[in-house]
Motif scaffolding. Sequence first.
Motif, PDB file in Angstrom:
ATOM      1  N   ASP A  47      50.597  19.463  27.987  1.00  0.00           N
ATOM      2  CA  ASP A  47      52.036  19.209  28.004  1.00  0.00           C
ATOM      3  C   ASP A  47      52.237  17.704  28.178  1.00  0.00           C
ATOM      4  N   ARG A  85      55.331  28.650  27.572  1.00  0.00           N
ATOM      5  CA  ARG A  85      55.571  27.241  27.251  1.00  0.00           C
ATOM      6  C   ARG A  85      56.923  27.116  26.564  1.00  0.00           C
ATOM      7  N   GLY A  88      57.077  21.918  26.304  1.00  0.00           N
ATOM      8  CA  GLY A  88      55.847  21.194  26.666  1.00  0.00           C
ATOM      9  C   GLY A  88      56.098  19.777  27.160  1.00  0.00           C
ATOM     10  N   ALA A  95      52.384  23.808  31.891  1.00  0.00           N
ATOM     11  CA  ALA A  95      52.210  24.582  30.656  1.00  0.00           C
ATOM     12  C   ALA A  95      50.823  24.354  30.052  1.00  0.00           C
ATOM     13  N   GLY A 158      62.017  26.175  30.558  1.00  0.00           N
ATOM     14  CA  GLY A 158      61.207  25.216  31.323  1.00  0.00           C
ATOM     15  C   GLY A 158      61.991  24.671  32.507  1.00  0.00           C
ATOM     16  N   ASN A 467      50.246  32.548  34.316  1.00  0.00           N
ATOM     17  CA  ASN A 467      49.968  31.122  34.576  1.00  0.00           C
ATOM     18  C   ASN A 467      49.023  30.913  35.749  1.00  0.00           C
TER      19      ASN A 467
END
Length: 500
Positions: A47, A85, A88, A95, A158, A467
């Motif tokens: 990212d 994601r 990014g 991510a 995000g 994650n």
Amino acid sequence: MTTQATGAATGTATRTGIDAVAARARELLPAAGVITDRAQLRTYECDGLAHYRVTPALVVVPEDAAQLAAIVRTCAEHGVPFVARGSGTGLSGGALPHAEGVLVVTSRMRAITDVRRADQRAVVEPGVINLDVTRAATPHGYYYAPDPSSQQICSIGGNVAENSGGAHCLKYGFTTNHVLGADFVTPQGDTVALGGAAPDSPGYDLLGAVVGSEGTLGVVTSTTVRLVRLPEEVRTILVGFETTDQAGAATSAIISAGIVPAAIEMMDALAIEAAEAAVHCNYPDGAGAVLVIELDGAAVEVEQEYAEVARLCEENGSFEQRLATDPAERALIWKGRKSAFAAVGRISPDYIVQDGVIPRTALPEVLKAIADLSRESGVRVANVFHAGDGNLHPLVLFDDAVEGAGDAAEKVSGAILDLCIEHGGSITGEHGVGMDKAKYMPRMYTDDDLDTMQLVRCAFDPQNISNPGKVFPTPRLCGEVPGRKKAAHPLQQAGLAEVF
Ligand SMILES: Cc1cc2nc3c(=O)[nH]c(=O)nc-3n(C[C@H](O)[C@H](O)[C@H](O)COP(=O)(O)OP(=O)(O)OC[C@H]3O[C@@H](n4cnc5c(N)ncnc54)[C@H](O)[C@@H]3O)c2cc1C
């Protein structure tokens, strides 16, 4: 600097599992939405924190929530780790893909399904770009307040995962203050609704737990966000000071006077030099620091506050004040600030964007300590940050081609976080912990604190597939007794909680 791979989280993530997820994704998605070609996979290997790189085993780009849930469900069936994601742009490696896992990219989920003027709300898919929410709301007289400097490219998903901030969060609050509800896919692939249209829901605030959880609890597939009314008047002022101390003192004086500007941003001499080189923002000549101060609200109120702010800046040593007289001038002032991170590339081949927060009153002391660190180590540090919140973004400059320079920069970067903790602050203000800062978590939290957080995580994700390897220093399996101490967590001992 080192390139690292996330450790295998489950030990069960086999090629067979990946193949099963790819096969399911091919049933659900057009061919372009299932990426297995090695060269294409590599385009997702990092990212915004580019010195950590891991090539994912598979990338999928779902087009709607049902597809996304089905893919996550297949991951769960096969014990395959997955990482969500958005765009990014994250700066903490949140991510960063898992080498034996699936990267679930939301960039094709970009519908703004509803803008409800009467309710001051919008319903948006996770891949929607932050600025596009404001673009959709503006014709209705509203905007979306949380505005990371990356707002032209970062996604709402995000932002929710990172609880992102931005220049205007001083007055309006972080993402968490603007999210009312979310559709959410659990790591088992079930879809649940969190929060909702009502101002308060009974039971635990699970939406609150998800905001800022950095993709470790599951994947957000839709968000109901609060919209804020466009102000009657906005004034943007650029103020030049000789020193960061003066700029810091002016910031404290403004807040102490009971004025909460929409934004107070600070840049030091090195950050100004970089911004000038990149975008020619015409900041005051010879300034050791500038403040970008924005006031908004009812015209009569802004007028009064403006007079007070001008006086306080002058009292604290400003040598130049420039009020933007038209939208073009306002945009140029903000361009200097908002492009500062990227602009630093003009004066240094490599840099670390650090993110820590301190009480605002500690600004002069901490900035001085950062300058001392920089002088002693020979590592240059440029400062550009949300001064009103005490949210620092030291840019630690280095040249990776020089032997040891990356390590020296990382050392300075870590020492800055120590300074933040020593002054009653935190190791992250708004960029999250991700991969990058997991190792610093024990500097802030005890083992018991971290285990308690892990219990929450285990409640959502007993397989540890959402994650994995991020946020917490030691990736543990749910069901595995924590390694650093022999006894169970006090909550477990008391029979109040269970590790799965
Ligand atoms: C130039 C620049 C300026 C920046 N300025 C700011 C700033 O002022 N304030 C600020 O707060 N940040 C800032 N950032 C950091 C970054 O833009 C934010 O953290 C942003 O929220 C990341 O959004 P993204 O879509 O790029 O997320 P990604 O980088 O794609 O992902 C970030 C994290 O969110 C998780 N995630 C993504 N989508 C979902 C989803 N749908 N469900 C669950 N988890 C998900 C990922 O797994 C990862 O952990 C800046 C970055 C850059 C490059």
